[in-house]
Structure formats: C-alpha cells, structure tokens
Design a protein around this motif. Sequence first.
Motif, PDB file in Angstrom:
ATOM      1  N   ARG A  95       0.854  -1.181   0.000  1.00 14.54           N
ATOM      2  CA  ARG A  95       0.000   0.000   0.000  1.00 14.54           C
ATOM      3  C   ARG A  95       0.892   1.233   0.000  1.00 14.54           C
ATOM      4  O   ARG A  95       2.113   1.131   0.003  1.00 14.54           O
ATOM      5  N   ASP A  97       1.608   3.345   2.287  1.00 14.98           N
ATOM      6  CA  ASP A  97       2.450   3.562   3.463  1.00 14.98           C
ATOM      7  C   ASP A  97       2.833   2.308   4.211  1.00 14.98           C
ATOM      8  O   ASP A  97       3.619   2.360   5.137  1.00 14.98           O
ATOM      9  N   ASP A  98       2.217   1.186   3.878  1.00 18.85           N
ATOM     10  CA  ASP A  98       2.583  -0.027   4.595  1.00 18.85           C
ATOM     11  C   ASP A  98       2.476  -1.260   3.714  1.00 18.85           C
ATOM     12  O   ASP A  98       1.881  -1.223   2.645  1.00 18.85           O
ATOM     13  N   GLU A 109      -3.300 -15.229   9.885  1.00 17.27           N
ATOM     14  CA  GLU A 109      -2.550 -14.119  10.442  1.00 17.27           C
ATOM     15  C   GLU A 109      -2.401 -13.048   9.373  1.00 17.27           C
ATOM     16  O   GLU A 109      -2.098 -13.345   8.221  1.00 17.27           O
ATOM     17  N   GLU A 110      -2.661 -11.819   9.761  1.00 18.35           N
ATOM     18  CA  GLU A 110      -2.493 -10.711   8.835  1.00 18.35           C
ATOM     19  C   GLU A 110      -1.573  -9.704   9.498  1.00 18.35           C
ATOM     20  O   GLU A 110      -1.805  -9.298  10.637  1.00 18.35           O
ATOM     21  N   THR A 111      -0.490  -9.342   8.811  1.00 20.11           N
ATOM     22  CA  THR A 111       0.504  -8.444   9.390  1.00 20.11           C
ATOM     23  C   THR A 111       0.538  -7.146   8.611  1.00 20.11           C
ATOM     24  O   THR A 111       0.482  -7.174   7.380  1.00 20.11           O
ATOM     25  N   VAL A 112       0.629  -6.032   9.313  1.00 21.75           N
ATOM     26  CA  VAL A 112       0.801  -4.725   8.670  1.00 21.75           C
ATOM     27  C   VAL A 112       2.110  -4.132   9.168  1.00 21.75           C
ATOM     28  O   VAL A 112       2.311  -4.017  10.372  1.00 21.75           O
ATOM     29  N   VAL A 113       3.023  -3.822   8.267  1.00 16.65           N
ATOM     30  CA  VAL A 113       4.282  -3.191   8.649  1.00 16.65           C
ATOM     31  C   VAL A 113       4.388  -1.841   7.943  1.00 16.65           C
ATOM     32  O   VAL A 113       4.487  -1.797   6.722  1.00 16.65           O
ATOM     33  N   PRO A 114       4.327  -0.731   8.691  1.00 12.63           N
ATOM     34  CA  PRO A 114       4.543   0.570   8.048  1.00 12.63           C
ATOM     35  C   PRO A 114       5.966   0.642   7.492  1.00 12.63           C
ATOM     36  O   PRO A 114       6.904   0.173   8.148  1.00 12.63           O
ATOM     37  N   ARG A 117       9.003   1.824   9.560  1.00 10.76           N
ATOM     38  CA  ARG A 117       9.518   1.060  10.687  1.00 10.76           C
ATOM     39  C   ARG A 117      10.504  -0.022  10.278  1.00 10.76           C
ATOM     40  O   ARG A 117      11.027  -0.732  11.125  1.00 10.76           O
ATOM     41  N   THR A 141      11.818  -5.337  11.614  1.00  9.95           N
ATOM     42  CA  THR A 141      11.631  -4.066  12.297  1.00  9.95           C
ATOM     43  C   THR A 141      12.382  -4.166  13.611  1.00  9.95           C
ATOM     44  O   THR A 141      13.024  -5.167  13.888  1.00  9.95           O
ATOM     45  N   THR A 146       7.861  -9.255  14.818  1.00  9.91           N
ATOM     46  CA  THR A 146       7.172  -8.831  13.602  1.00  9.91           C
ATOM     47  C   THR A 146       6.964  -9.962  12.598  1.00  9.91           C
ATOM     48  O   THR A 146       5.884 -10.158  12.099  1.00  9.91           O
ATOM     49  N   ALA A 174      11.415   6.171  10.427  1.00 12.10           N
ATOM     50  CA  ALA A 174      10.947   6.684  11.708  1.00 12.10           C
ATOM     51  C   ALA A 174      11.670   6.062  12.893  1.00 12.10           C
ATOM     52  O   ALA A 174      11.670   6.629  13.959  1.00 12.10           O
TER      53      ALA A 174
END
Lengths: 176, 444
Positions: A95, A97-98, A109-114, A117, A141, A146, A174
């Motif tokens: 996406r 931003d992530d 399992e669903e993981t979101v990593v910005p 990070r 991260t 993660t 960040a």
Amino acid sequence: MDTGSPQNTWLVGPQGTVEAAGGEPEWIALPPGLLRMRRLLLVVWLGLIALAAGLLPGLLAGPAWAAFALPPLALMAWGWVMTERNWRSWRYAERADDLLISRGVLWREETVVPYGRMQLVEVTSGPVERHFGLASVQLHTAAAATDATIPGLDPAEAERLRDRLTELGEARSAGL
Amino acid sequence: MTSPGAAQAPEAAAEITERRLHPVTPLRRAWAPVAVLFGWAVHDPDGAQRQLTRLTTTTLLIGLAVLIPAAALYGFCSWWFTHFAVTGNELRIRTGLVFRRTAHIRLERIQAIDVTQPLLARVAGVAKLKLDVIGTDKKDELAFLGADEARTLRAELLARAAGFAPETAHEVGEAPVRQLLRVPPGVLALALVLTGATWGSLAAALVVPPVLWLVTHSLWTVLAVALPLLGAAGASSAGRFVAEYDWTVGESPDGLRIDHGLLDQAHETVPPGRVQTVRIVEPLLWRRRGWVRVELDVAGSSNSVLVPVAPRALAEEVVARVLPGVSVPGPAALSPAPRRARWCVPLWWRGYGLAVTDAVFAARSGLLERSLALVPHAKVQSVRMTQGPWERARGVADVCVDTGANKTVRARLRDADEARELLAAQAERSRTGRRDARPDRWMA
C-alpha cells in the motif's frame, strides 16, 4: 506466473508517490513455484518413508505387513491438498504507506508493517529454493516478533520488492 | 549502535581525550584466575581432591607466588588497555589486550543510562555506568568509575545526547530533579506480604523438603532440592525488599530518574520518549487497598519496574508524566470482549478489554492479576491480526501490536469485524502518531 506484472496494478502519482488503484488493497498471490517445491519435497520424503515402512515388514514378515506403507501414503495425499490450501492463503499487498501480508488457512494471520519502521530487508534463497528459481523476502523491524516473511517469490520480483521497500523505508524512516 | 572495530573519524582524532577506568578496577578483574581454578575444582572434584592431597607447603607457596602476580598482571593489563572517550556524538570504548574490541555507541540512540553501585563498590566509592542502546551487553558497561566521575559523565552524556552544543555539554551539569513518588518501606513490606508469589515460594520451601525426606531419606537429595527453593523464597521476599527499598521516581529535563536499593544501589535515567510500553498490574490481594505496580519496557534495558507499589491515583499521575498526554483509561472506558468469546477462553474472557485513545492502545488482560498495557501509537512497530479455527467459529480475533522493546501487546477476543477495522486503523495511527513524537535529541 499468475501474479501479473505488479507494476501495472499501481498508479504512480505526480510526485512519484504510489497509490492503490482502489480502496481495497491490491493483493498479490505467490507464484506456483513454491507449491511445486513443497509438493516435491513432500512426495520425496514421504515416498521414502512409505517405501521403507512397506518394504521392510513386507519382505521380513509377509506381504500383508506391507500395509504399513498406507499411513505415510495417506499423509502424502492429505499433505498434497493442504500444501495447496496453504499456498493459496499467502498473499501480500504494497500500500502507499505499509506492507500487508496475509497467510494461514486454519490459523490466519495478517501483518501490517509501516514502511517507516523497517530496519532491514533481507532476500534469502537456499539451494533447493534456488533450483526452483525462488527467493524469500524478509522484513525486520525493531520488534523481533514482527515476522514479516514472504516466501517463494520469483528472484526478480524479490529484488524489486527489496529495492522498493528499502526506498520507501528510507523516505519514511521513523526508527524506534 | 555498537559497531565493533569501526574506524575512528580522522578529523575528530585530534581533540578526543581518552580516559581510563578507576584504578580499583584491577581488583575486580583479579578474581578471574581464582574463578577458573574454582570452576575446574567443581567440574572435576575427584581430580581436585587427588591434587590437593599431593600438595605440600612448598608447592602451595610456589603456586601462590605464581598465581597472585599472574592475577595481578592480568587485572592490571585489562585495566591499562581499556580506554573510553566521549566524542561529539559517540561514546567510544576501546578494550582488549589480545583480542581488540572497539565499541562506538551513538549517543542519540541512548535508550537509558544506568549507574549502579554494588555493596562493595559503595564501600570503595566507585560505580558502574552502562548505556542502554539496542545491542549493547555486559561488555559495554564502564566498570568501575569513581562515584562522582560516574555522575558527571552521566550528566555530560545526557547533555550531549539531548543536543547541547559539544563545547558546552560538560558545563551543563546535572539537571534538577523533581521527585514524583517515593515508596515508604512499610508499604513496600506490606505489598510483598500481600503478593502471592512470596507465599508460594515460601510454602514450597517449607513443604517440599520434609515431604522429600519422608519419601527418600536421602540427605543429599533433600539438600539439593531445599537450597534452590530456599534461595528462591529469599530472593522473592527479602531480596525484592532489599532491591526495591527506598524506590524513588523523579522527573528532570533529562527524563525519568529511578533510584532504588538498600545494599546495591541503582540509578536509572530514561530520556524522554524512550518508553515503549507501560503496564499497570493489579494483583488480587492489592485490590482492596487500591494499590498497583507499574512496569515499563525500554528497548535494550533490563530493568522493567517503574513503581513497585503505589496507590492507583498516584501511579496514574506518574504514568501521565512518563507518557505525556496520556490519561489511563478507567475500567468503564475499556470495551469488554463479546459474550460469545466465553467459548474460546472460559472465565478469563471477562478479564480482556480494550480502549484505543488518540495517544495509546490500551489492552487489559487477566482475571485475578489484572494487567493493563499501554502502548503509545508512535511506538508500534507492526500490527498483526491472528485468528485460530476456534476463534473463527465464534467470530472473534486477536489484534497484536509489536513494540521496539521486543514485547507484544495483545488485544484478545475482539469481534472479527472490529478487529479488521482496528488492524487498518492502528497501522494508520502508528504511522501518523510518529509525526508529533519528540525528536531523539530532546533538547535540540
């Protein structure tokens, strides 16, 4: 390759920002190479076990005892179906931003990593994976929990993803 | 970051003044050969016994004459070859006689600074100083420095890390401390008496050895079991009292100050914006008195207690200072797990609750010992949603947020649709929450 060209699913904005074409993220599935590799490994290992379990008692104690080969064979048939279900469940989406990674059939399992990070992006490829033309991308991260790994990618796609993630990570860095 | 073997910056090399540790340090190192000998004796008791019987006074004297100078030489060399220097934005530690090791620790990455004084060090007037940066370990502590020197060095490191100009950094001095909270010894003792773990370990130490004696009648077995149990009981009661005695939490422009200890004293400084998670724990027996314990997670730091015991209102005030702009959500603000979740986790499902405010992700868990974990959105490294088959049948899912201190906070048994929205919203919040976070150099 049933992923299509990933670049076509993204619209590049005027400032070079990338936005999803719709509200729902554009999921990308894994190429079939991983399924082929896992099935081959399954057949080879369980085939050997079935051979040993059937041949030894069959020769030593009589032909009826060769039925010991049946459980490994049943396991192989079950695993054949399961590997496909598991393979189908893996998908990822980049996406704006992530990064999203979704996996698992029974245990989902669903993981979101910005992107900001990410500390490090790793592309790995073992000897068997290399033979099948596969590579894995792993994101690290600052949190060890993660666990954002995308296995069984096409090496070219893995490298594209790595470069893109690194670039986005630098732009949005960040830290802790 | 620690970068062993990194090359020194050529332009900075001129003005760096390297310093050595306190001259008491060799005495500490001198224990090493004795420890090796002791280790060998424990490892091979029969061989040690045989060797001991063959020892005569002469060989003993010769042995001592060799060993003591060797130990002294080892201690002296390891002290002589350990240097440290503070440069513009790094602490450099150069050590090792045979295997050289250079560690450059970036000051803006400091997560916490600990100055500790074990009992013997207090007698000698020295202290250890350790920088908590992700990846540092025991080798990176400066042991020992003079007590005053450790305090000035800490002030200088904090001033440089805060972003004061290098030429004025060593003149800034100690930042003034405002005391936030102090735990009276009586309250601490009562709190330990009201802790289940204290009684559990004490009961185990009193019950297990007699039972074992009745069953086996073997003195050695009983001793081998009783000694560790007694040790554990002592550590969880008297040991904790001694370690947490005179617990003081203060606030200064350099961040949070935590001082504690009766015999071994520890002084910890956590700069602003370093706290990854705060947990407010409420054991069952403390509930009537309204007491809570507050724990905190800082990346790379081993200390995890912020307040060993305090009344809830006071503890919440401290939390508000530690996480600026955060108010602790009360029990009414937490939304409980849906009732159908009782099929996934019987009884304990009542303990789960979640509140998401503008500043924090707050998840409660536990039925007897309630624990409320607060994670500022800016500290979230990644967000995960997990759902097992049993949970899916009931339409619930778990949301986990991972923090930089390698801890995961779980909001368990949320409604599946709510969890999906939470996943998306939390990723967004953790990304935007970072924007108004304070910079690493907090005075800059």
